[in-house]
Write an enzyme that holds these catalytic residues in place. Structure first.
Site, PDB file in Angstrom:
ATOM      1  CG  ASN A 179      -1.738   1.228   1.387  1.00 46.71           C
ATOM      2  OD1 ASN A 179      -1.829   2.034   0.461  1.00 46.71           O
ATOM      3  ND2 ASN A 179      -2.346   1.405   2.552  1.00 46.71           N
ATOM      4  CD1 TRP A 180       3.600   0.939  -2.595  1.00 48.63           C
ATOM      5  CD2 TRP A 180       3.569   1.837  -4.656  1.00 48.63           C
ATOM      6  NE1 TRP A 180       4.289   0.092  -3.436  1.00 48.63           N
ATOM      7  CE2 TRP A 180       4.291   0.618  -4.712  1.00 48.63           C
ATOM      8  CE3 TRP A 180       3.420   2.578  -5.831  1.00 48.63           C
ATOM      9  CZ2 TRP A 180       4.866   0.124  -5.883  1.00 48.63           C
ATOM     10  CZ3 TRP A 180       3.997   2.095  -6.998  1.00 48.63           C
ATOM     11  CH2 TRP A 180       4.713   0.881  -7.031  1.00 48.63           C
TER      12      TRP A 180
ATOM     13  CG  HIS B 260      -5.862   1.756   5.164  1.00 44.82           C
ATOM     14  ND1 HIS B 260      -5.456   2.646   6.120  1.00 44.82           N
ATOM     15  CD2 HIS B 260      -4.814   0.919   4.948  1.00 44.82           C
ATOM     16  CE1 HIS B 260      -4.207   2.372   6.473  1.00 44.82           C
ATOM     17  NE2 HIS B 260      -3.795   1.326   5.766  1.00 44.82           N
TER      18      HIS B 260
ATOM     19  CD  GLU C 187      -3.589  -2.758   7.332  1.00 42.16           C
ATOM     20  OE1 GLU C 187      -2.469  -2.985   6.886  1.00 42.16           O
ATOM     21  OE2 GLU C 187      -4.212  -1.708   7.113  1.00 42.16           O
TER      22      GLU C 187
ATOM     23  N   GLY D  61       2.219   2.028  10.781  1.00 41.37           N
ATOM     24  CA  GLY D  61       3.166   3.127  10.633  1.00 41.37           C
ATOM     25  C   GLY D  61       3.850   3.539  11.914  1.00 41.37           C
TER      26      GLY D  61
ATOM     27  CB  SER E 258       5.037  -1.927  12.144  1.00 40.53           C
ATOM     28  OG  SER E 258       4.595  -0.604  12.380  1.00 40.53           O
TER      29      SER E 258
ATOM     30  N   GLY F  34       2.779  -1.263   4.368  1.00 44.13           N
ATOM     31  CA  GLY F  34       2.836   0.153   4.031  1.00 44.13           C
ATOM     32  C   GLY F  34       4.280   0.589   3.797  1.00 44.13           C
ATOM     33  N   GLY F  35       4.917   1.088   4.852  1.00 45.17           N
ATOM     34  CA  GLY F  35       6.254   1.677   4.731  1.00 45.17           C
ATOM     35  C   GLY F  35       7.263   0.772   4.033  1.00 45.17           C
TER      36      GLY F  35
HETATM   37  C1  PEP Z   1      -0.848   0.040   6.050  1.00 44.89           C
HETATM   38  O1  PEP Z   1      -0.889   1.222   5.798  1.00 44.89           O
HETATM   39  O2  PEP Z   1      -1.749  -0.710   5.645  1.00 44.89           O
HETATM   40  C2  PEP Z   1       0.279  -0.453   6.818  1.00 44.89           C
HETATM   41  C3  PEP Z   1       0.235  -1.668   7.279  1.00 44.89           C
HETATM   42  O3  PEP Z   1       1.313   0.414   7.013  1.00 44.89           O
HETATM   43  P1  PEP Z   1       2.739   0.077   7.725  1.00 44.89           P
HETATM   44  O4  PEP Z   1       3.215  -1.233   7.129  1.00 44.89           O
HETATM   45  O5  PEP Z   1       3.616   1.203   7.382  1.00 44.89           O
HETATM   46  O6  PEP Z   1       2.465  -0.072   9.182  1.00 44.89           O
END
Ligand code: PEP
Length: 250
Positions: free
Chosen positions: A11-12, A95, A167, A173, A212, A233-234
Site C-alpha cells: 500500500n503506497w 483502511h 490491521e 506506521g 509495521s 505500508g512503509g
Molecule cells: C498500512 O498502511 O496498511 C500499513 C500496514 O502500514 P505500515 O506497514 O507502514 O504499518
C-alpha cells in the site's frame, strides 16, 4: 504456513512521485523471486495507468487504495469500482486511515467491498482495533463486528472471493507491530466468524496481517496457521524490503 496461496500487498498510500512509482514497480517486477505468492502493489490513483504499463506481462498485480460504493453519478472526487476494474485486480477498502479521515463506517466499508466484487475485483477489506479497544480487552469483539458488516453487505456466494486484512490501528506506521500470537488470535477469530456464514469459504478466504510488517518480521506472521499474507505500508516503498517480504512468503 497454510495451503492457501499467500498474498503480499503493498500500500503506497499518498507517497511517491510518478517517476518513483514507475521505477519502484519496474524494479519489483524485475526482481520478483520465483515463488507461489500473489503480489500486488497499490499506487495512488493517478499513477495506476503508468504503473500498469510497467507491470504488463509481469506477475505483479495492480490494486487501488479505495473505491466508491456507488457505480456512477454525482460523487465528486470518488472513483467507482467499474472505472478501476480494467486496471486493477484488487481494491483496498476500509483502511483505518480512511475510516479515520473520511469517517467511513462499517456499513460503508461493506458496501465498498460489495462494489469491488460486483465490478470483478477482489476487495482487500481492512479491519482492526484501536489501542483503547485492545487495552479494554475488546479487540476480538470489535473486529468481529467489522467482519460481520462486510459479510452482511456481500452476497453469500461471494464470501470466498474476499480478502480480509487485520490491521490493528496502533501498529500501522508506528514500528510497533502486533506479536504474531496476537495477530494469529485475531485472524483465527476472523476465520471462525466467516465459517459461521460459510464453512467452505472460510477455508479459502485469505486473511492478511498489516501493521509495521517488514523484512525482519514477515516470516513470523506467515508461519502462523491463519495468516495468509501481509498488507505492507512503509516497507513496500523500497524494492529490497518489499522483495524480501515476498521471498518470505515462499
Ligand atoms: C498500512 O498502511 O496498511 C500499513 C500496514 O502500514 P505500515 O506497514 O507502514 O504499518
Amino acid at each position: 504456513m497454510s495451503a492457501r496461496v499467500p498474498l503480499i500487498a503493498g500500500n503506497w498510500k499518498m507517497n511517491l512521485e510518478e517517476w518513483a512509482a514507475v521505477e519502484l514497480a519496474g524494479s519489483i517486477a524485475d526482481g520478483l523471486p520465483n515463488g507461489r505468492a500473489d503480489v500486488v502493489v497499490c499506487p495512488p490513483f493517478p499513477w495506476l495507468t503508468p504503473v500498469s504499463a510497467v507491470l504488463e506481462g509481469s506477475r505483479v498485480a495492480l490494486g487501488a487504495q479505495d473505491c466508491s460504493d456507488e457505480p456512477s453519478g454525482a460523487y465528486t472526487g470518488q472513483v467507482s469500482a467499474t472505472m478501476l476494474n480494467g486496471l486493477c485486480r484488487f481494491a483496498i477498502v476500509g483502511h483505518s486511515e480512511r475510516r479515520r479521515d473520511c469517517c467511513e463506517s462499517d456499513e460503508l466499508v461493506g458496501r465498498k467491498a460489495n462494489a469491488a466484487l460486483s465490478a470483478g475485483m477482489t476487495p482487500i477489506a481492512c479491519v482492526g482495533e484501536s489501542l483503547d479497544v485492545r487495552d479494554a480487552g475488546n479487540a476480538i469483539a470489535w473486529v468481529e463486528a467489522q467482519v460481520d458488516a462486510i459479510l452482511a453487505a456481500i452476497p453469500g456466494d461471494a464470501i470466498g472471493r474476499i480478502v480480509i486484512a487485520y490491521e490493528p490501528i496502533w501498529a500501522i506506521g508506528t514500528g510497533r507491530s502486533a506479536s504474531p500470537d496476537d495477530a494469529e488470535e485475531v485472524a483465527s477469530a476472523i476465520r471462525a466468524r466467516i465459517a459461521e456464514a460459510d464453512p467452505a469459504a472460510a477455508e479459502t478466504v485469505r486473511i492478511l496481517y498489516g501493521g509495521s510488517a517488514n523484512a525482519a518480521n514477515a516470516a513470523s506472521y506467515l508461519d502462523t496457521p491463519n495468516i495468509d499474507g501481509l498488507l505492507v505500508g512503509g516497507a513496500s516503498l523500497k524494492t529490497d524490503s518489499f522483495l524480501e517480504i515476498v521471498a518470505a512468503a515462499g
